[in-house]
Every structure is written in structure tokens, then in C-alpha cells.
Design a protein around this motif. Structure first.
Motif, PDB file in Angstrom:
ATOM      1  N   LEU A 121      34.715 -31.214   2.901  1.00 14.32           N
ATOM      2  CA  LEU A 121      34.623 -32.581   3.837  1.00 14.32           C
ATOM      3  C   LEU A 121      34.323 -33.894   2.670  1.00 14.32           C
ATOM      4  O   LEU A 121      34.776 -34.985   2.917  1.00 14.32           O
ATOM      5  CB  LEU A 121      33.691 -32.515   4.707  1.00 14.32           C
ATOM      6  N   LEU A 122      33.467 -33.375   1.508  1.00 17.12           N
ATOM      7  CA  LEU A 122      33.212 -34.633   0.596  1.00 17.12           C
ATOM      8  C   LEU A 122      34.265 -34.740  -0.581  1.00 17.12           C
ATOM      9  O   LEU A 122      34.093 -35.538  -1.216  1.00 17.12           O
ATOM     10  CB  LEU A 122      31.993 -33.871  -0.200  1.00 17.12           C
ATOM     11  N   GLU A 123      35.235 -33.695  -0.610  1.00 16.89           N
ATOM     12  CA  GLU A 123      36.298 -34.065  -1.813  1.00 16.89           C
ATOM     13  C   GLU A 123      36.961 -35.348  -1.920  1.00 16.89           C
ATOM     14  O   GLU A 123      37.338 -35.824  -2.954  1.00 16.89           O
ATOM     15  CB  GLU A 123      37.291 -32.659  -1.524  1.00 16.89           C
ATOM     16  N   PRO A 124      37.456 -35.839  -0.723  1.00 18.05           N
ATOM     17  CA  PRO A 124      38.193 -37.164  -0.906  1.00 18.05           C
ATOM     18  C   PRO A 124      37.116 -38.274  -1.335  1.00 18.05           C
ATOM     19  O   PRO A 124      37.656 -39.275  -1.993  1.00 18.05           O
ATOM     20  CB  PRO A 124      38.177 -37.652   0.636  1.00 18.05           C
ATOM     21  N   PHE A 125      35.869 -38.139  -1.232  1.00 13.98           N
ATOM     22  CA  PHE A 125      35.020 -38.984  -1.978  1.00 13.98           C
ATOM     23  C   PHE A 125      34.322 -38.781  -3.233  1.00 13.98           C
ATOM     24  O   PHE A 125      34.331 -39.585  -4.069  1.00 13.98           O
ATOM     25  CB  PHE A 125      33.814 -39.325  -0.946  1.00 13.98           C
ATOM     26  N   ALA A 126      34.059 -37.477  -3.425  1.00 11.59           N
ATOM     27  CA  ALA A 126      33.413 -36.987  -4.462  1.00 11.59           C
ATOM     28  C   ALA A 126      34.306 -36.390  -5.590  1.00 11.59           C
ATOM     29  O   ALA A 126      33.918 -36.051  -6.584  1.00 11.59           O
ATOM     30  CB  ALA A 126      32.121 -36.117  -4.480  1.00 11.59           C
ATOM     31  N   SER A 153      34.211 -22.323  -8.881  1.00 15.20           N
ATOM     32  CA  SER A 153      35.047 -22.984  -9.523  1.00 15.20           C
ATOM     33  C   SER A 153      34.655 -24.488  -9.432  1.00 15.20           C
ATOM     34  O   SER A 153      35.243 -25.348 -10.313  1.00 15.20           O
ATOM     35  CB  SER A 153      36.486 -23.053  -8.879  1.00 15.20           C
ATOM     36  N   HIS A 154      33.636 -24.926  -8.900  1.00 17.56           N
ATOM     37  CA  HIS A 154      32.985 -26.166  -9.024  1.00 17.56           C
ATOM     38  C   HIS A 154      32.156 -26.588 -10.258  1.00 17.56           C
ATOM     39  O   HIS A 154      31.713 -25.858 -10.537  1.00 17.56           O
ATOM     40  CB  HIS A 154      32.384 -26.576  -7.772  1.00 17.56           C
ATOM     41  N   ASP A 155      32.191 -27.641 -10.509  1.00 17.82           N
ATOM     42  CA  ASP A 155      31.382 -28.447 -11.544  1.00 17.82           C
ATOM     43  C   ASP A 155      30.921 -29.641 -11.459  1.00 17.82           C
ATOM     44  O   ASP A 155      31.183 -30.203 -10.337  1.00 17.82           O
ATOM     45  CB  ASP A 155      32.011 -28.031 -12.646  1.00 17.82           C
ATOM     46  N   LEU A 156      29.895 -29.967 -12.287  1.00 21.19           N
ATOM     47  CA  LEU A 156      29.402 -31.252 -12.092  1.00 21.19           C
ATOM     48  C   LEU A 156      29.615 -32.122 -13.528  1.00 21.19           C
ATOM     49  O   LEU A 156      29.030 -31.763 -14.489  1.00 21.19           O
ATOM     50  CB  LEU A 156      27.720 -31.487 -11.980  1.00 21.19           C
ATOM     51  N   PHE A 157      30.651 -33.191 -13.541  1.00 17.49           N
ATOM     52  CA  PHE A 157      30.964 -33.922 -14.563  1.00 17.49           C
ATOM     53  C   PHE A 157      31.335 -32.957 -15.758  1.00 17.49           C
ATOM     54  O   PHE A 157      30.955 -33.177 -16.709  1.00 17.49           O
ATOM     55  CB  PHE A 157      29.870 -34.591 -15.277  1.00 17.49           C
ATOM     56  N   GLY A 158      31.730 -31.810 -15.536  1.00 19.35           N
ATOM     57  CA  GLY A 158      32.461 -30.723 -16.386  1.00 19.35           C
ATOM     58  C   GLY A 158      31.287 -29.643 -16.657  1.00 19.35           C
ATOM     59  O   GLY A 158      31.769 -28.658 -17.376  1.00 19.35           O
ATOM     60  N   ALA A 159      30.061 -29.621 -16.172  1.00 16.44           N
ATOM     61  CA  ALA A 159      29.179 -28.513 -16.174  1.00 16.44           C
ATOM     62  C   ALA A 159      29.196 -27.705 -15.061  1.00 16.44           C
ATOM     63  O   ALA A 159      29.271 -28.132 -13.871  1.00 16.44           O
ATOM     64  CB  ALA A 159      27.626 -29.032 -16.325  1.00 16.44           C
ATOM     65  N   PRO A 160      29.581 -26.390 -15.273  1.00 16.32           N
ATOM     66  CA  PRO A 160      29.931 -25.508 -14.273  1.00 16.32           C
ATOM     67  C   PRO A 160      28.587 -25.330 -13.434  1.00 16.32           C
ATOM     68  O   PRO A 160      27.524 -25.137 -13.939  1.00 16.32           O
ATOM     69  CB  PRO A 160      30.250 -24.071 -14.755  1.00 16.32           C
ATOM     70  N   LEU A 161      28.676 -25.282 -11.812  1.00 14.30           N
ATOM     71  CA  LEU A 161      27.467 -25.311 -11.140  1.00 14.30           C
ATOM     72  C   LEU A 161      26.880 -23.723 -10.997  1.00 14.30           C
ATOM     73  O   LEU A 161      25.727 -23.659 -10.818  1.00 14.30           O
ATOM     74  CB  LEU A 161      27.853 -25.547  -9.783  1.00 14.30           C
ATOM     75  N   GLY A 162      27.801 -22.851 -11.238  1.00 15.17           N
ATOM     76  CA  GLY A 162      27.349 -21.432 -11.384  1.00 15.17           C
ATOM     77  C   GLY A 162      26.696 -20.820 -12.620  1.00 15.17           C
ATOM     78  O   GLY A 162      26.517 -19.656 -12.603  1.00 15.17           O
ATOM     79  N   THR A 163      26.571 -21.720 -13.515  1.00 13.80           N
ATOM     80  CA  THR A 163      26.072 -21.415 -14.844  1.00 13.80           C
ATOM     81  C   THR A 163      24.603 -21.992 -15.174  1.00 13.80           C
ATOM     82  O   THR A 163      24.626 -23.169 -14.934  1.00 13.80           O
ATOM     83  CB  THR A 163      26.969 -21.874 -16.013  1.00 13.80           C
ATOM     84  N   SER A 164      23.709 -21.128 -15.684  1.00  8.48           N
ATOM     85  CA  SER A 164      22.493 -21.380 -16.193  1.00  8.48           C
ATOM     86  C   SER A 164      22.536 -22.103 -17.601  1.00  8.48           C
ATOM     87  O   SER A 164      23.480 -21.869 -18.271  1.00  8.48           O
ATOM     88  CB  SER A 164      21.496 -20.335 -16.124  1.00  8.48           C
TER      89      SER A 164
END
Length: 245
Positions: A26-31, A136-147
Motif C-alpha cells: 500500500l505504501l509503495e506508491p508513496f515510499a 528483498s526490501h531495503d532502506l536507502f540501499g541498506a538491506p532490512l534483513g541484515t544486521s
């Protein structure tokens, strides 16, 4: 042993996965690519909003403990050598005041459960038998699933360094503000009245930053939002329920 193989927990994890993934869509069109990260932030805000009444109870409990502190010291002086008698008298004091010594513990339990679920959602390659699309998602290139430790071990890029540096900096700054605004209250007597206890209790504020290093970035985002919320909420509630002089 995989505790999420237990059917009720597997159902809970699958439900949380479906809800978070649906919110991300739902947030993909905005974020855009940061939709999953924004979904984690929104879930955190929702959890914290639901816990506002419990936060009020926690503030009242803190005020109550401060008010009862002189009477607790009297009990410790009178029955300090008789631990069973001291425990009975302490419980009787709380009962007479219609209070609970465990008031305010619920937020910690709920937050631990939410962090545990987020940790699992962004750690497992499969959820309920299907591929985990959240990885498969990230935040500004940083993978969300990686510590952070995992990123360092596999090779860390500049984007990941910046995202993690900002997240940890926010946690540390919030911890330092909390330590200064709400200093540790060390009793004058009792088992906690030992040299260095105040410094030890103040250092506990920074454990969240240490813990954040070991969890996936998604769980670290939860910690960033929740420590910030906690500080603001606690400051507002302290004005509403001030401690006795």
C-alpha cells in the motif's frame, strides 16, 4: 528447535508477515523501495499508540513508588534482617495502597514480543512455506534483513554504513538525554545501595544500542522509533504525574 514450527506461533508469524507485506504494498506508491521500512515505522507507532494507557499506568506506578519510598526505607530498617517478614510487609504496603509492585511491566513484555516477531520476519528465508519477500526490501540501499554485524561480515557498502550510523546515533543520543533527564534512582538502603550502582544503572540506557547491532535493520528501526517515543511520552507524563519532592 524451531518454536515457530508450533502451529499457533506459525500462524501468528504468517499473519504478521501477510499484514506487514500488505502494508508495504500500500505504501509503495508513496515510499518506493523504502515502503517496507516505512511499514515497520507505522507498525511501531501503532503499537506505541495502543500502549499509551499502559504508559499512563507506568507513570502512576513510578509516582507511587517514589511516594512510598520513605515507608519502604522504614520497613527495610525494621525488618532488614528478616527477609520473609520484609517481603510480607512490603506486599501488605502495596495492597493497602491498592497498587502493584509489577505495574508498568506490560510495555516491556509487549515490546519484546514485537521485536522478536520483527527479528524473525526479517531473518527467515521462508515464512509458512513460501519465500520471504520482505528480505528483498531495503532502506536507502541498506538491506532490512541484515544486521550490522552481518553486513560487516559479508562486506559493507557506504549506504549501509550511513543508514546504520544514523540509526545508532539516534539511539545513543536518546539514551543520553534519557539518562540526564531521568537519572537513576538508587535507594539509600537495601541490596541496590552499593558503590557504583548509579553508574551501572545509567549505563543500562545504552544497552539498546548494543542490542541493535545484533538484530536486522528492520528491528533496529523499531528500536529507533520506540526509544524516541518513550522519551517524549515519559517527559509528558512526568509533567502530568510529577514525583514528590
Amino acid at each position: 528447535m524451531d518454536i515457530f514450527a508450533f502451529p499457533p506461533l506459525a500462524l501468528l508469524l504468517d499473519g504478521a508477515y501477510t499484514a506487514l507485506l500488505s502494508l508495504s504494498h500500500l505504501l509503495e506508491p508513496f515510499a518506493g523501495a523504502a515502503a517496507a521500512a516505512l511499514a515497520v515505522v507505522l507498525v511501531t507507532l501503532l503499537v506505541r499508540t495502543c500502549l499509551i494507557p499502559v504508559g499512563v499506568s507506568q507513570a502512576k506506578a513510578e509516582q507511587m513508588r517514589a511516594r512510598l519510598a520513605p515507608r519502604m526505607r522504614e520497613l527495610q530498617q525494621k525488618h532488614g534482617k528478616d527477609r520473609e517478614r520484609l517481603q510480607r510487609e512490603t506486599m501488605a504496603l502495596y495492597r493497602d495502597e491498592k497498587a502493584s509492585p509489577f505495574a508498568g511491566c506490560l510495555p516491556l513484555l509487549v515490546q519484546a514480543a514485537v521485536v522478536g516477531i520483527l527479528y524473525t520476519l526479517f531473518l527467515r528465508p521462508e515464512i509458512a512455506g513460501h519465500a520471504n519477500a520482505l528480505l528483498s526490501h531495503d532502506l536507502f540501499g541498506a538491506p532490512l534483513g541484515t544486521s550490522l554485524l552481518g553486513a560487516i561480515g559479508t562486506g559493507i557498502d557506504a549506504a549501509t554504513v550511513i543508514v546504520w550510523a544514523v540509526a545508532l546515533l539516534i539511539i545513543v543520543v536518546i539514551a543520553d538525554i534519557t539518562r540526564r533527564v531521568f537519572p537513576a534512582q538508587v535507594p539509600d538502603e537495601g541490596p541496590l545501595a552499593v558503590p557504583g550502582m548509579e553508574s551501572t544503572m545509567n549505563a543500562l540506557h545504552y544497552l539498546t544500542a548494543v542490542f541493535a547491532v545484533f538484530v536486522p535493520l528492520a528491528a533496529a528501526l523499531y528500536l529507533v522509533v520506540t526509544v524516541t517515543w518513550t522519551l517524549v511520552q515519559r517527559a509528558l507524563l512526568r509533567r502530568r504525574y510529577p514525583l514528590p519532592a
